[in-house]
Write an enzyme that holds these catalytic residues in place. Structure first.
Site, short mmCIF file in Angstrom:
data_model
loop_
_atom_site.label_atom_id
_atom_site.label_comp_id
_atom_site.label_asym_id
_atom_site.label_seq_id
_atom_site.Cartn_x
_atom_site.Cartn_y
_atom_site.Cartn_z
N GLU A 21 40.27 32.75 40.28
CA GLU A 21 40.45 34.07 39.69
C GLU A 21 39.32 34.26 38.68
OE1 GLU A 21 43.30 36.75 36.80
OE2 GLU A 21 43.21 34.59 36.59
N ASP A 44 43.23 29.61 37.70
CA ASP A 44 43.43 30.75 36.81
C ASP A 44 42.19 31.02 35.96
OD1 ASP A 44 45.22 32.69 35.37
OD2 ASP A 44 44.78 31.35 33.70
#
Length: 600
Positions: A299, A262
Site C-alpha cells: 500500500e 501497510d
C-alpha cells in the site's frame, strides 16, 4: 542479504524451547518461566547483542517473560502468542499442525479476486472460526482470495488491527495461532488464497515494550505515529531482521499466500538497499525452498513504480501495489464529492487515463499536495495494481463510516462494480459491498489507557478537518461503534440485496471465463462528448463495457457486431427495466452498465 537470525521462542519436540531476543545494551538477561513457581534461566550473550538459552522443560503452553539486568520483566517482542493480552506473559507454541492442504500451490496473481475483511466484524462470532463458516458463501460468490485486516496482537478485543504491538502473535480473541492455521487450511481446501495485512511502518502505543529491549525506533524521522521504526540508523540490521523474520514466519509456518504491506511510504529507509528490496529477496529465497509463489503487495500513496519494478531494473521487485487513483476517480465521478484529497479528482477523463495508464498522477502536479507526484506506470502489467471502489480506509476513515450504499443510488452500485471487476487490474471487494451492506464501517479501539483514548478521539476529529462532512464522529472506544460496524449478511432477507449479490456473481463469472488474460495494451477507453458515457473494450477478449453515469437515458451507436451479455437495468438485477437492444443502437438507462460481447 543482511543479518538473519531466528528470534522468539522455538520449540523442538524432545529437546525443549530455545529462546532468543535482541537487547544490545543489556549486561544480563534471563528467561522467566511461569510454571508452578517462577523458574529463571540465564541466557548467554552472542554477537550483536542477541541473548540465547535453552529451556528443556518449556513446551507448548508454557508462559514466559524476559528479564533484563535483574530489573523488569517484559513479554517477548517476537511472541507468537499472547493468550492474556498485550501486558501479560508470552506463550510457547508449536508449529506442528495437521495440514490438509498439501496439494495447494497458490494461484497466479492474475486469478486473484480479493475480498478484504475484518475478522471481528465480518461474522457473528468475530473470530477465525466465524470466517470458516462463511467460506461457502464466498466460494459461491466467486472469490479466490481473502485479505485479512491485521491480526497481530493488539490491546483489548476491538481494533482495526493497526495498533498491533506483537507482530508475530495472532490476536487471542480471534482464535490465536491455532485458529489462524485452521482458517488458512480451510481456505486452501476451498481453493481460496489468503492475504494477510501486516504493519511494518509503526507499532501501536499500548503494550509496546520494544524500546525496553533496544533501539527499535529512531528520532531521525517524524511519522504520524511518533519516532520512526529504525530501518537505516545505528543497529538497524537487527530491526530489519525482526520484520523479515516476521514475514517469513507467516508465509512458511502459517502458509499465508501473500502479504499486504501497510503504508510502505512510511517505511523510511535511505540506505543503499531499501528494506522492501531486502524483504523481497528473502521471500524469493523462500519461494525457491518451498517451490511455490508468494506475493508482497504494497500500500503506497506515492504512485511510484519502483516498488513493483524488477530488482534487476532498479526496483524493489514487489508483486503488486494498491492503486488509490482508480478508487478516487470512481468515487468522485459517482458521488460528486471533491473535498480533501478528492479535490485532485472528479473528472470523467480521469477514468479513461487510469484504465489505460494506471496512475492518473504520473508526474503531474497535485493541487491538494502542492507538489508533483508519481511515475509512469503504462508499461507495468495490469495485474500489478489492486483496485477497488471501497476498502477499510476509504469507508472507515469517513467521519460516519458510510459505505457507497449510503452515498449513491442502488442503480449506481452496479456500474461501480463493473468498473472494478471488469477492469484489467486485480479486483478487490470490501466485505459486504457485494450485496450493499447498509451498516457502516467505523473506527474502533478498546484501549485501557484513558489518556490514550482521549488522544485517539481528538486525533480522529482533526483528521476530518479538510472534509465538509456533517455530524459528530462516533466514539472509537465505544463498544456500540464496533457493534454498528458488524455485517448483517442480510441479503437472504432482502430481494434487492440478493439481486445485487447475484449481479456481482455474474460479473465475477464473466471475469473468470472471458477475461482470463487481461492487459492494458489491448484495452480501448473513450468518453462521449458530454462525458456521461464511458466505454472500455478488452479487444483481445471481445468484451465491451458501456457505462452511463448520468441520471438521464443516453443513446449510443456503432454497436453492430456486438451482442448483449448483461444489462444492469434489467428487472432481474433489481433495475427499472430496459428497452430491447436493437442492432447498432442502444438506449442506456440512467446510472446503468451494459456488457457486450463481440459476435463470433
Amino acid at each position: 542479504m543482511g543479518i538473519t537470525r531466528e528470534i522468539g521462542a522455538h520449540y523442538v519436540q524432545e529437546k525443549g524451547t530455545t529462546f532468543t531476543f535482541w537487547a544490545p545494551d543489556a549486561e544480563q538477561a534471563e528467561v522467566v518461566l511461569h510454571v508452578n513457581s517462577k523458574q529463571t534461566i540465564p541466557l548467554q550473550r552472542e554477537a550483536f547483542g542477541y541473548w540465547v538459552g535453552l529451556a528443556e522443560d518449556a513446551k507448548p503452553g508454557t508462559r514466559y517473560t524476559f528479564k533484563l539486568d535483574n530489573d523488569k520483566e517484559f513479554p517477548d517482542p517476537a511472541s507468537q502468542s499472547q493468550p492474556d493480552g498485550v501486558h501479560e506473559a508470552s506463550e510457547v507454541i508449536s508449529h506442528t499442525y495437521n495440514w490438509t492442504d498439501q496439494n495447494w500451490k497458490n494461484l497466479p496473481l492474475e486469478e486473484y479476486i480479493i475480498y478484504e475483511l475484518h475478522v471481528g466484524t465480518f461474522s457473528e462470532e468475530g473470530t477465525f472460526e466465524g470466517i470458516i463458516n462463511k467460506l461457502p458463501e464466498l466460494k459461491d460468490l466467486g472469490i479466490t482470495a481473502i485479505e485479512l485486516m491485521p491480526i497481530a496482537q493488539f490491546p483489548g478485543e476491538r481494533n482495526w488491527g493497526y495498533d498491533g504491538v506483537y507482530p508475530f502473535a495472532a490476536q487471542n480473541s480471534y482464535g490465536g495461532p491455532e485458529g489462524l492455521k485452521k482458517l488458512v487450511d480451510a481456505c486452501h481446501k476451498a481453493g481460496i488464497a489468503v492475504v494477510l495485512d501486516v504493519v511494518y511502518n509503526h507499532l501501536g502505543p499500548e503494550g509496546n515494550y520494544t524500546s525496553s529491549f533496544g533501539p527499535y525506533f529512531t528520532e531521525k524521522y517524524n511519522t504520524p505515529w511518533g519516532a520512526a521504526l529504525n530501518f537505516d540508523d545505528a543497529h538497524s540490521d537487527h530491526v530489519r531482521n525482526f520484520f523479515i523474520q516476521n514475514a517469513l514466519m507467516w508465509l512458511r509456518d502459517f502458509k499465508i499466500d501473500a502479504l499486504r504491506l501497510d503504508a510502505v511510504h512510511a517505511i523510511l529507509d535511505t540506505g543503499a538497499k531499501h528494506f522492501l528490496q531486502e524483504l523481497q529477496e528473502h521471500v524469493n529465497h523462500l519461494e525457491q525452498q518451498l517451490h511455490k509463489p508468494f506475493y508482497l503487495i504494497a500500500e503506497s500513496d506515492l504512485n511510484d513504480v519502483r516498488l513493483i519494478n524488477p530488482i534487476e531494473n532498479g526496483g524493489y521487485g514487489l508483486a503488486a501495489q494498491w492503486m488509490d487513483d482508480y478508487h478516487h476517480a470512481i468515487h468522485t465521478v459517482t458521488t460528486g464529492e471533491t473535498d480533501g484529497y478528492y479535490s485532485d479528482f472528479g473528472k470523467p477523463e480521469h477514468l479513461v487515463k487510469t484504465l489505460k495508464h494506471s496512475f492518473i498522477y504520473n508526474g503531474m502536479y497535485s493541487e491538494y499536495r502542492k507538489r508533483t507526484i508519481g511515475t509512469d506506470a503504462t508499461a507495468n502489467p495490469a495485474k500489478q495494481f489492486v483496485v477497488c471502489s471501497q476498502n477499510h480506509d476509504q469507508v472507515g476513515n469517513r467521519m460516519l463510516g458510510e459505505r457507497l450504499t449510503k452515498l449513491v443510488s442502488f442503480e449506481m452500485l452496479k456500474p461501480i462494480a463493473a468498473l472494478v471487476i471488469l477492469s484489467p487490474y486485480t479486483p478487490m471487494l470490501f466485505m459486504g459491498e457485494e450485496y450493499g451492506e447498509e451498516n457502516p464501517f467505523q473506527f474502533f479501539v478498546s484501549h485501557s489507557d484513558k489518556d490514550l483514548v482521549e488522544a485517539v478521539r481528538k486525533g480522529r476529529k482533526e483528521e476530518f478537518a479538510s472534509f465538509a462532512w456533517q455530524g459528530e464522529a462516533p466514539d472509537p472506544q465505544s463498544e456500540e461503534t464496533f457493534n454498528n460496524s458488524k455485517l448483517q449478511h442480510s441479503y437472504t432477507e432482502s430481494e434487492k440485496q440478493n439481486q445485487l449479490r447475484k449481479f456481482y456473481k455474474e460479473l465475477i463469472q464473466l471475469r473468470k471465463s472471458v477475461l482470463k488474460k487481461l492487459c492494458k495494451e489491448q484495452l480501448e477507453a473513450t468518453l462521449n462528448e458530454e462525458e456521461t458515457v464511458l466505454q472500455f473494450t478488452h479487444t483481445s477478449a471481445g468484451l465491451r463495457c458501456v457505462i452511463n453515469f448520468s441520471d438521464q437515458p443516453q443513446t449510443i451507436t456503432g454497436t453492430q457486431g456486438w451482442q448483449l451479455v448483461l444489462n444492469s437495468a434489467d428487472t432481474k438485477w433489481g433495475g427499472p427495466g430496459s428497452d430491447n437492444y436493437t442492432s447498432g443502437v442502444i438506449t442506456l438507462q440512467p446510472e446503468s452498465v451494459l456488457v457486450l460481447q463481440a459476435k463470433a
